[in-house]
Design a protein around this motif. Structure first.
Motif, PDB file in Angstrom:
ATOM      1  N   PHE A  46       0.823  -1.211   0.000  1.00 43.42           N
ATOM      2  CA  PHE A  46       0.000   0.000   0.000  1.00 43.42           C
ATOM      3  C   PHE A  46       0.864   1.271   0.000  1.00 43.42           C
ATOM      4  O   PHE A  46       0.401   2.341  -0.392  1.00 43.42           O
ATOM      5  CB  PHE A  46      -0.917   0.020   1.224  1.00 43.42           C
ATOM      6  CG  PHE A  46      -2.103  -0.895   1.109  1.00 43.42           C
ATOM      7  CD1 PHE A  46      -3.217  -0.542   0.363  1.00 43.42           C
ATOM      8  CD2 PHE A  46      -2.099  -2.139   1.742  1.00 43.42           C
ATOM      9  CE1 PHE A  46      -4.317  -1.385   0.258  1.00 43.42           C
ATOM     10  CE2 PHE A  46      -3.191  -2.983   1.649  1.00 43.42           C
ATOM     11  CZ  PHE A  46      -4.302  -2.607   0.903  1.00 43.42           C
ATOM     12  N   TYR A  50      -2.711  -5.169 -10.589  1.00 39.55           N
ATOM     13  CA  TYR A  50      -2.723  -5.523  -9.164  1.00 39.55           C
ATOM     14  C   TYR A  50      -4.005  -5.076  -8.474  1.00 39.55           C
ATOM     15  O   TYR A  50      -3.993  -4.487  -7.395  1.00 39.55           O
ATOM     16  CB  TYR A  50      -1.474  -4.981  -8.476  1.00 39.55           C
ATOM     17  CG  TYR A  50      -0.231  -5.574  -9.080  1.00 39.55           C
ATOM     18  CD1 TYR A  50       0.246  -6.807  -8.647  1.00 39.55           C
ATOM     19  CD2 TYR A  50       0.428  -4.947 -10.134  1.00 39.55           C
ATOM     20  CE1 TYR A  50       1.359  -7.391  -9.239  1.00 39.55           C
ATOM     21  CE2 TYR A  50       1.535  -5.520 -10.728  1.00 39.55           C
ATOM     22  CZ  TYR A  50       1.995  -6.750 -10.279  1.00 39.55           C
ATOM     23  OH  TYR A  50       3.091  -7.333 -10.880  1.00 39.55           O
ATOM     24  N   GLY A  51      -5.141  -5.386  -9.135  1.00 37.31           N
ATOM     25  CA  GLY A  51      -6.448  -5.166  -8.555  1.00 37.31           C
ATOM     26  C   GLY A  51      -7.119  -3.880  -8.940  1.00 37.31           C
ATOM     27  O   GLY A  51      -8.325  -3.721  -8.710  1.00 37.31           O
ATOM     28  N   GLU A  52      -6.402  -2.952  -9.537  1.00 38.96           N
ATOM     29  CA  GLU A  52      -6.994  -1.655  -9.859  1.00 38.96           C
ATOM     30  C   GLU A  52      -8.129  -1.806 -10.861  1.00 38.96           C
ATOM     31  O   GLU A  52      -9.164  -1.129 -10.749  1.00 38.96           O
ATOM     32  CB  GLU A  52      -5.933  -0.704 -10.405  1.00 38.96           C
ATOM     33  CG  GLU A  52      -6.456   0.693 -10.689  1.00 38.96           C
ATOM     34  CD  GLU A  52      -5.357   1.660 -11.095  1.00 38.96           C
ATOM     35  OE1 GLU A  52      -5.677   2.622 -11.823  1.00 38.96           O
ATOM     36  OE2 GLU A  52      -4.202   1.466 -10.695  1.00 38.96           O
ATOM     37  N   GLY A  68     -11.178  -3.135  -8.972  1.00 42.25           N
ATOM     38  CA  GLY A  68     -11.498  -2.515  -7.695  1.00 42.25           C
ATOM     39  C   GLY A  68     -11.090  -3.350  -6.496  1.00 42.25           C
ATOM     40  O   GLY A  68     -11.626  -3.192  -5.394  1.00 42.25           O
ATOM     41  N   ILE A  69     -10.111  -4.222  -6.674  1.00 41.23           N
ATOM     42  CA  ILE A  69      -9.616  -5.065  -5.590  1.00 41.23           C
ATOM     43  C   ILE A  69      -8.467  -4.351  -4.891  1.00 41.23           C
ATOM     44  O   ILE A  69      -7.556  -3.857  -5.557  1.00 41.23           O
ATOM     45  CB  ILE A  69      -9.149  -6.425  -6.134  1.00 41.23           C
ATOM     46  CG1 ILE A  69     -10.315  -7.145  -6.816  1.00 41.23           C
ATOM     47  CG2 ILE A  69      -8.555  -7.293  -5.038  1.00 41.23           C
ATOM     48  CD1 ILE A  69      -9.898  -8.406  -7.556  1.00 41.23           C
ATOM     49  N   PRO A  70      -8.466  -4.265  -3.576  1.00 39.04           N
ATOM     50  CA  PRO A  70      -7.349  -3.620  -2.875  1.00 39.04           C
ATOM     51  C   PRO A  70      -6.024  -4.268  -3.251  1.00 39.04           C
ATOM     52  O   PRO A  70      -5.941  -5.495  -3.403  1.00 39.04           O
ATOM     53  CB  PRO A  70      -7.678  -3.835  -1.389  1.00 39.04           C
ATOM     54  CG  PRO A  70      -9.160  -4.002  -1.361  1.00 39.04           C
ATOM     55  CD  PRO A  70      -9.510  -4.709  -2.637  1.00 39.04           C
ATOM     56  N   VAL A  71      -4.990  -3.444  -3.399  1.00 43.23           N
ATOM     57  CA  VAL A  71      -3.700  -3.951  -3.854  1.00 43.23           C
ATOM     58  C   VAL A  71      -3.167  -5.016  -2.901  1.00 43.23           C
ATOM     59  O   VAL A  71      -2.517  -5.980  -3.328  1.00 43.23           O
ATOM     60  CB  VAL A  71      -2.689  -2.791  -4.024  1.00 43.23           C
ATOM     61  CG1 VAL A  71      -2.400  -2.112  -2.682  1.00 43.23           C
ATOM     62  CG2 VAL A  71      -1.393  -3.283  -4.654  1.00 43.23           C
ATOM     63  N   GLY A  72      -3.441  -4.878  -1.611  1.00 41.02           N
ATOM     64  CA  GLY A  72      -2.963  -5.871  -0.665  1.00 41.02           C
ATOM     65  C   GLY A  72      -3.596  -7.238  -0.883  1.00 41.02           C
ATOM     66  O   GLY A  72      -2.920  -8.271  -0.787  1.00 41.02           O
ATOM     67  N   ILE A  73      -4.887  -7.251  -1.175  1.00 39.73           N
ATOM     68  CA  ILE A  73      -5.561  -8.524  -1.459  1.00 39.73           C
ATOM     69  C   ILE A  73      -5.009  -9.134  -2.739  1.00 39.73           C
ATOM     70  O   ILE A  73      -4.745 -10.343  -2.815  1.00 39.73           O
ATOM     71  CB  ILE A  73      -7.084  -8.310  -1.579  1.00 39.73           C
ATOM     72  CG1 ILE A  73      -7.653  -7.735  -0.278  1.00 39.73           C
ATOM     73  CG2 ILE A  73      -7.779  -9.617  -1.934  1.00 39.73           C
ATOM     74  CD1 ILE A  73      -7.441  -8.621   0.932  1.00 39.73           C
TER      75      ILE A  73
END
Length: 350
Positions: free
Chosen positions: A268, A303-305, A308-313
């Motif tokens: 993050f 990486y999730g962008e 809409g997935i959080p980058v950490g997930i």
């Protein structure tokens, strides 16, 4: 330094793909000599760790960031042949699951970040480390080797782009720009590599492939006081009692936790500035040649962008997938090695 689709013409893309495929094939055979019951799971862990740390872009200059390539680190920890496979696994997961690095440029990326960087880094490491036995020398050699491997790969990119890039360039200008910014990135690469190697040396020196033969052999003493010398460090001994090698034990789950924390939390705080290649491409006017990734619309893209997935997930998913793919590959190579060895012993006994 992930090369996107569109930077290279078909001839260079196909040629680099052939080089990458041949290199991976050679390394599959070479890895059989490096992988055993410890290094197979260790190699899977190294691949997952590289994936996690590559998510952590760090600033190197105004408006420019860099990230770990990881090839030299992998070579020092698990051997150069296995290292190429580690980097290839990471690039495959990034390309197909996260739309990072072009699919048509996959051969270019494996050639540059895997083969070229690892050959350069491992060669420098062996030259600097020599036959020294101190841990300090191993760590210093790790830093120098990792630092040099990054601008070498960057200059190789400039050469390839001059040969078959999709935009005209002044090769000297681009080479100077790529080399300059990637020397700065190489310093970060060297620091991360040196710290990681130093940490593993401190807790499990037997797991550092590049330190075999550079440290004193392990001496175990039994209840009767008799000494047993092992080959843990790879040094020749005159009288050796076979001792089973130490297994990974707590090291494997601890390493997975570290990789998960890096990808799941520290990611993050990664720099959002363009990396060295993207910055040079923008400054030199060929960034427009990049093409949209064929899988750019999938949920984990960027990486999730995209989804809409959080980058950490997304990072945790990537660590899990890389660990599974890498671990499966390395265990398969290890099992094949074991079967080949058993067959050879059967033939001898017959």
């Amino acid at each position: 330094m992930h090369v996107p689709d569109g930077f290279f013409n078909a001839a260079v893309s196909i040629s680099a793909g052939a080089v990458a495929a041949a290199g991976v094939g050679v390394c599959l055979r070479g890895a059989r000599r490096e992988l055993d019951d410890r290094t197979a799971p260790m190699a899977g862990l190294v691949a997952a760790f590289i994936f996690a740390v590559q998510m952590l872009n760090f600033p190197v200059a105004a408006g420019t960031s860099g990230h770990l390539l990881g090839g030299t680190l992998a070579a020092i920890l698990v051997g150069p042949y296995t290292a190429v496979l580690c980097v290839a696994v990471v690039l495959l997961v990034q390309g197909f699951f996260f739309a990072d690095g072009g699919l048509t440029a996959l051969g270019v990326n494996i050639t540059l970040m895997g083969i070229v960087a690892i050959v350069a880094g491992w060669t420098v490491f062996r030259l600097v480390a020599g036959r020294a036995r101190g841990r300090g020398t191993v760590v210093a050699a790790s830093f120098v080797a990792a630092l040099i491997s990054v601008p070498v790969a960057a200059l190789a990119f400039a050469l390839l782009f001059w040969i078959g890039g999709t935009a005209p360039i002044e090769v000297g200008t681009v080479a100077a720009a790529m080399g300059g910014v990637h020397v700065l990135i190489g310093i970060g690469e060297g620091l991360i590599t040196a710290v990681t190697v130093s940490t593993v040396l401190a807790v499990r020196p037997d797991l550092v492939y590049g330190a075999r033969g550079l440290t004193a052999p392990l001496v175990l003493r039994g209840a009767d006081g008799d000494a047993t010398v092992t080959r843990e460090a790879g040094l020749p001994t005159t009288s050796v009692t076979p001792v089973a090698p130490r297994r990974l034990g707590w090291f494997l789950p601890a390493g997975i936790v570290v990789a998960a924390l890096l990808a799941g939390i520290v990611s993050f705080y990664a720099s959002s500035s363009p990396d060295g290649l993207e910055r040079v491409a923008t400054d030199k006017g060929f960034i427009g040649q990049s093409a949209e990734h064929a899988l750019a619309g999938q949920p984990l893209a960027d990486y999730g962008e995209a989804g809409g997935i959080p980058v950490g997930i997304a990072g945790l998913i990537g660590v899990g997938v890389t660990l599974a793919v890498g671990g499966g590959l390395f265990f398969a190579v290890r099992r094949r090695t074991g079967r080949a060895g058993a067959s050879a012993r059967d033939e001898v006994s017959a």
